[in-house]
Design a protein around this motif. Sequence first.
Motif, mmCIF file in Angstrom:
data_model
loop_
_atom_site.group_PDB
_atom_site.id
_atom_site.type_symbol
_atom_site.label_atom_id
_atom_site.label_comp_id
_atom_site.label_asym_id
_atom_site.label_seq_id
_atom_site.Cartn_x
_atom_site.Cartn_y
_atom_site.Cartn_z
ATOM 1 N N VAL A 1 44.518 34.155 37.909
ATOM 2 C CA VAL A 1 43.345 34.751 38.569
ATOM 3 C C VAL A 1 42.254 35.017 37.536
ATOM 4 N N ILE A 2 41.010 34.993 38.018
ATOM 5 C CA ILE A 2 39.896 35.552 37.262
ATOM 6 C C ILE A 2 39.747 36.980 37.763
ATOM 7 N N VAL A 3 39.809 37.924 36.847
ATOM 8 C CA VAL A 3 39.671 39.314 37.276
ATOM 9 C C VAL A 3 38.240 39.801 37.046
ATOM 10 N N GLY A 4 37.874 40.736 37.901
ATOM 11 C CA GLY A 4 36.549 41.339 37.767
ATOM 12 C C GLY A 4 35.459 40.414 38.275
ATOM 13 N N ASN A 5 34.294 40.539 37.654
ATOM 14 C CA ASN A 5 33.128 39.803 38.131
ATOM 15 C C ASN A 5 33.114 38.355 37.657
ATOM 16 N N GLY B 1 33.021 40.353 41.692
ATOM 17 C CA GLY B 1 34.341 40.067 42.257
ATOM 18 C C GLY B 1 35.028 41.344 42.688
ATOM 19 N N ARG B 2 36.287 41.205 43.066
ATOM 20 C CA ARG B 2 37.078 42.403 43.348
ATOM 21 C C ARG B 2 37.230 43.198 42.068
ATOM 22 N N PRO B 3 37.377 44.523 42.164
ATOM 23 C CA PRO B 3 37.663 45.287 40.954
ATOM 24 C C PRO B 3 38.941 44.760 40.290
ATOM 25 N N ALA B 4 38.924 44.664 38.967
ATOM 26 C CA ALA B 4 40.080 44.108 38.258
ATOM 27 C C ALA B 4 41.361 44.845 38.622
ATOM 28 N N GLU B 5 41.244 46.175 38.775
ATOM 29 C CA GLU B 5 42.478 46.945 39.050
ATOM 30 C C GLU B 5 43.079 46.578 40.405
ATOM 31 N N SER B 6 42.251 46.108 41.353
ATOM 32 C CA SER B 6 42.805 45.700 42.655
ATOM 33 C C SER B 6 43.747 44.516 42.480
ATOM 34 N N ASP B 7 43.314 43.543 41.661
ATOM 35 C CA ASP B 7 44.176 42.381 41.439
ATOM 36 C C ASP B 7 45.406 42.753 40.611
ATOM 37 N N ILE B 8 45.216 43.584 39.608
ATOM 38 C CA ILE B 8 46.358 43.979 38.768
ATOM 39 C C ILE B 8 47.377 44.748 39.612
ATOM 40 N N VAL C 1 25.606 39.967 34.176
ATOM 41 C CA VAL C 1 26.858 40.390 34.793
ATOM 42 C C VAL C 1 27.962 40.222 33.763
ATOM 43 N N ASP C 2 28.807 41.242 33.609
ATOM 44 C CA ASP C 2 30.002 41.063 32.780
ATOM 45 C C ASP C 2 31.215 41.327 33.671
ATOM 46 N N PRO C 3 32.419 41.157 33.152
ATOM 47 C CA PRO C 3 33.579 41.258 34.053
ATOM 48 C C PRO C 3 33.678 42.605 34.771
ATOM 49 N N PHE C 4 33.047 43.629 34.228
ATOM 50 C CA PHE C 4 33.273 44.962 34.797
ATOM 51 C C PHE C 4 31.999 45.671 35.251
ATOM 52 N N GLY C 5 30.875 44.998 35.210
ATOM 53 C CA GLY C 5 29.653 45.656 35.659
ATOM 54 C C GLY C 5 28.456 44.739 35.549
ATOM 55 N N TRP C 6 27.267 45.317 35.652
ATOM 56 C CA TRP C 6 26.037 44.534 35.522
ATOM 57 C C TRP C 6 24.920 45.413 34.969
ATOM 58 N N LYS C 7 23.916 44.753 34.417
ATOM 59 C CA LYS C 7 22.685 45.393 33.961
ATOM 60 C C LYS C 7 21.530 44.613 34.553
ATOM 61 N N ALA C 8 20.546 45.328 35.055
ATOM 62 C CA ALA C 8 19.362 44.658 35.602
ATOM 63 C C ALA C 8 18.136 45.298 34.976
ATOM 64 N N ARG C 9 17.219 44.454 34.500
ATOM 65 C CA ARG C 9 16.046 44.982 33.797
ATOM 66 C C ARG C 9 14.754 44.477 34.445
ATOM 67 N N CYS C 10 13.938 45.437 34.819
ATOM 68 C CA CYS C 10 12.592 45.127 35.323
ATOM 69 C C CYS C 10 11.621 45.316 34.155
ATOM 70 N N SER C 11 10.727 44.364 33.982
ATOM 71 C CA SER C 11 9.810 44.451 32.845
ATOM 72 C C SER C 11 8.898 45.666 32.964
#
Lengths: 347, 72
Positions: free
Chosen positions: A313-317, A323-330, B55-65
């Motif tokens: 699986v790819i976890v997180g976003n 995506g689903r929260p990583a902890e949901s898949d774990i 976007v990263d695996p656990f969140g996101w950042k959005a920037r308006c100029s």
Amino acid sequence: MSISTTSTSDRAGQPAAGNILATAREQVLERGEGLDQGQVLQVLQLPDESLDDLLALAHDVRMRWCGPEVEVEGIISLKTGGCPEDCHFCSQSGLFASPVRAAWLDVPMLVEAAKQTAKTGATEFCIVAAVRGPDERLMSQVAAGVAAIKDAVDINVACSLGMLSEEQVTRLAEMGVHRYNHNLETAKSYFTNVVTTHTWEERWETLRLVREAGMEVCCGGIVGMGESLEQRAEFAAQLAELTPDEVPLNFLNPRPGTPFGDLEQMSGPDALRTVAAFRLAMPRTVLRFAGGREITLGDLGARQGLLGGINAVIVGNYLTTLGRPAESDIDLLGELQMPIKALNETL
Amino acid sequence: MSAPVQEPAADGAAQFCDQCGEPSAAAGHDRCAVRRTLEPPRFCPQCARRMVVQVDPFGWKARCSRHGETTS
């Protein structure tokens, strides 16, 4: 590539479910030989009433030839948007009126994301860039990023940077990149409906170079882009011919502003049949749930997929979507008693 | 994509849909609401400028100029 001509039908155009499932049980489960293109097509044509039996068989195949472990991966976009290619599914093409703007990630953010990914138990961290192929600036950024991650985190680093030259493949291997992702995306016969700025054969050439350099080959694609079931079966057979170490399976998530933005999402049963069919075509590969599974299959589908042939699986976003929260898949893996593959098993 | 760029409301309230960049008060945001569960914001809710989003695996950042950065 051979196409089976042994199809039998119990009603117009529909294969007898018992026949292909019995064939798959003997050929794939017992002998470990993947289904060919014609057989995969029969699987994709199975009625919904046979879906539970199909998924159970695909799960048995996965358990027998891959084992119970699940490979967990996080992915990150090092360079987002502004891509010169016209992959019709992609919001990162600079040729479409997509709301995605170009952005670069710096090395400290890359390392932090790798650390957070490793905390989930993941063994894979894939650095992705929306490019035709890497230029020197990108190669330098990747080199700095890979080195910094390796200094700070115990995790395998993979890359997906588009089409590569032989020299670039060598450099990535020397950096310690252990796996390279380059998707064929769809069947060769459908490719020009999806991409016109480069060819299927160019992608295949990069994959050949990657394998020659000793890196693991990660190659999959997206289903639900308007391809026929015959072309979906063709795609499975072409992937099987490549024998990739990993196949990421995406389901089209129609992106606003792209040429495929108004396509309908594929149905859940179709998606699950595809998961099982790809497993039966490639009994030993790492078959990874990737983008689009949330909107196509929902929470229940994630469970059904993991019990229907998926073993990664790819976890997180994802790269531009959530995506689903990583902890949901774990948590789900724990509930299903599927251990996360340990790092020492993949290094 | 060109979005309507407007000055923010005096009270700083969100005037624009962060998914499509159209005025929030306008009709037709049903799909935006569905999309928002699996999408980071794309347009500044104060001025409708297209934001730079990471976007990263656990969140996101959005920037308006104009209006700066927001994070998940």
